[in-house]
Design a protein around this motif. Structure first.
Motif, PDB file in Angstrom:
ATOM      1  N   ARG A 262      54.680  27.590  36.472  1.00 26.93           N
ATOM      2  CA  ARG A 262      53.567  28.475  36.105  1.00 26.93           C
ATOM      3  C   ARG A 262      52.791  27.943  34.901  1.00 26.93           C
ATOM      4  N   GLN A 289      49.646  35.279  36.165  1.00 23.06           N
ATOM      5  CA  GLN A 289      49.936  36.110  35.000  1.00 23.06           C
ATOM      6  C   GLN A 289      51.053  37.099  35.321  1.00 23.06           C
ATOM      7  N   ALA A 290      52.078  37.069  34.510  1.00 20.20           N
ATOM      8  CA  ALA A 290      53.187  38.022  34.694  1.00 20.20           C
ATOM      9  C   ALA A 290      52.839  39.393  34.137  1.00 20.20           C
ATOM     10  N   ASP A 291      51.947  39.445  33.178  1.00 17.66           N
ATOM     11  CA  ASP A 291      51.564  40.692  32.510  1.00 17.66           C
ATOM     12  C   ASP A 291      50.271  41.226  33.126  1.00 17.66           C
ATOM     13  N   ALA A 292      50.270  42.494  33.569  1.00 20.20           N
ATOM     14  CA  ALA A 292      49.092  43.101  34.195  1.00 20.20           C
ATOM     15  C   ALA A 292      47.932  43.202  33.213  1.00 20.20           C
ATOM     16  N   ASP A 293      48.224  43.458  31.930  1.00 22.28           N
ATOM     17  CA  ASP A 293      47.156  43.566  30.933  1.00 22.28           C
ATOM     18  C   ASP A 293      46.449  42.224  30.744  1.00 22.28           C
ATOM     19  N   LYS A 294      47.219  41.144  30.755  1.00 23.58           N
ATOM     20  CA  LYS A 294      46.616  39.825  30.622  1.00 23.58           C
ATOM     21  C   LYS A 294      45.750  39.493  31.840  1.00 23.58           C
ATOM     22  N   ALA A 295      46.219  39.932  33.016  1.00 18.31           N
ATOM     23  CA  ALA A 295      45.439  39.706  34.232  1.00 18.31           C
ATOM     24  C   ALA A 295      44.103  40.436  34.147  1.00 18.31           C
ATOM     25  N   ASN A 318      42.555  48.007  39.347  1.00 19.34           N
ATOM     26  CA  ASN A 318      43.809  48.203  38.620  1.00 19.34           C
ATOM     27  C   ASN A 318      43.656  49.083  37.380  1.00 19.34           C
TER      28      ASN A 318
END
Length: 377
Positions: A262, A289-295, A318
């Motif tokens: 990744r 991206q593992a973090d939804a906020d970062k996405a 989202n």
């Protein structure tokens, strides 16, 4: 019996007068014929300039009948028939020319080329191919090879198309390496995996800068379950053909996830995104991206740089909004408006498609689809 010299004195002037009269009659007849033939020719030319093709054909036929040995009139008549779609009559005219024994070598080659065009326009590809093959070594060879290339592409005869493209490349008619690579890729699509990979490797050798062979090799590797090899293939491709990253971004991200790469993949994709703010590269970055906020932050970052309806729709999907009961309605409207913007558009003819094509289905041009969506153009 004594010979009377008076008859000789009378006979000589009489013979001279009769010879003079006969020559004048022949000369007069020739002048009449010569006046009539150019008159019919110029009348046909006048009709042609006024786009009156029916009358022009009649005038040229009249001129040919009066002077059947004039090859230029035959060529003009044959070309008129072809333009009108009367291919059988055009073929007869040009075959008649080829049957004449008084044609020069140049005129014979010209007639052969015209006959090949007749067959090509009529859709008689087999006969057109035979006629074009006879032009090898003539002044029409380059035109014949280009026409043969079109025939083989149309009939999807990729081995023969590659052979002709290599001849054109060798004769200095242009760089056909990319075409040959496409033909090898098309041929590989109908082969078993091992043979297909060999053809794709050959395509990479022929055109090292081409993106398609590497993308399709990676697809074969992923299909065989070798995600590591696919990731390495696409990583090399990102270096050798950086403009193709949007086309390989999604499989590259999926291979990176499968091989726990990744971080390295994110680095490569972020560098590609800074070079060109591609929606496909953006989607691949978000998927890593593992973090939804970062996405979500990536969608907002894109919106700050580009007024993108597609990115706005993705971000909104989202988010939790104040009037949540209307969220699905707003989301549906945005998705509907953004859907046409996600298509690819041919730069040659404007044909739009949901997927990227290496050869346009509309105009048959190669590499005419940019690696960018309609909204990005």
């Amino acid at each position: 019996m004594d010979f009377d010299l008076s008859w000789l004195l009378w006979g000589l002037p009489l013979a001279f007068v009769l010879g003079w009269v006969a020559s004048r009659l022949d000369l007069r007849q020739m002048r009449v014929e010569n006046r009539q033939a150019p008159k019919a020719y110029f009348k046909g030319l006048n009709f042609l300039l006024n786009e009156q093709q029916d009358q022009a054909i009649d005038a040229f036929i009249e001129a040919v009948q009066k002077d059947p040995d004039t090859s230029e009139l035959h060529f003009a008549l044959g070309n008129l028939f072809r333009r009108r779609g009367e291919y059988e009559r055009a073929v007869r005219v040009h075959e008649h020319l080829l049957s004449r024994g008084d044609l020069s070598k140049e005129e014979r080659h010209r007639a052969q080329h015209a006959l090949a065009l007749d067959f090509l326009k009529a859709g008689l590809l087999d006969r057109a191919e035979d006629a074009l093959r006879k032009l090898e070594g003539t002044a029409y060879e380059s035109q014949a090879l280009l026409a043969l290339l079109a025939i083989y592409e149309r009939s999807r005869d990729w081995p023969h198309a590659a052979e002709v493209a290599r001849k054109l490349d060798a004769s200095g008619q242009g760089n056909f390496g990319g075409r040959v690579a496409h033909y090898l890729c098309e041929e590989a699509a109908a082969k078993p995996p091992q043979e297909a990979e060999q053809l794709l490797r050959e395509a990479m050798t022929v055109a090292p800068e081409a993106a398609r062979p590497g993308i399709e090799i990676a697809a074969l590797q992923r299909k065989a379950g070798d995600e590591r090899a696919a990731y390495e293939t696409l990583s090399r491709l990102a270096e050798t053909a950086p403009s193709s990253v949007p086309l390989m971004a999604r499989p590259y991200a999926e291979a990176a996830i499968a091989t726990n790469q990744r971080a390295r993949a994110l680095e490569v994709l972020e560098h590609a995104y800074e070079r060109a703010h591609s929606l496909d590269v953006l989607e691949a970055i978000v998927s890593l991206q593992a973090d939804a906020d970062k996405a979500a932050a990536w969608y907002l970052k894109h919106l700050q740089r580009e007024p993108s309806l597609v990115a706005a729709s993705k971000w909104l999907a989202n988010e939790k909004l104040e009037h949540q009961q209307y969220h699905s309605l707003v989301q549906g409207a945005l998705d509907h408006a953004a859907r046409p913007l996600m298509r690819y558009r041919c730069a040659a003819c404007g044909f739009e498609a949901k997927q990227h094509f290496w050869q346009c289905p509309g105009c048959q041009a190669w590499d005419s689809y940019p690696a960018r969506r309609v909204e990005e153009l």
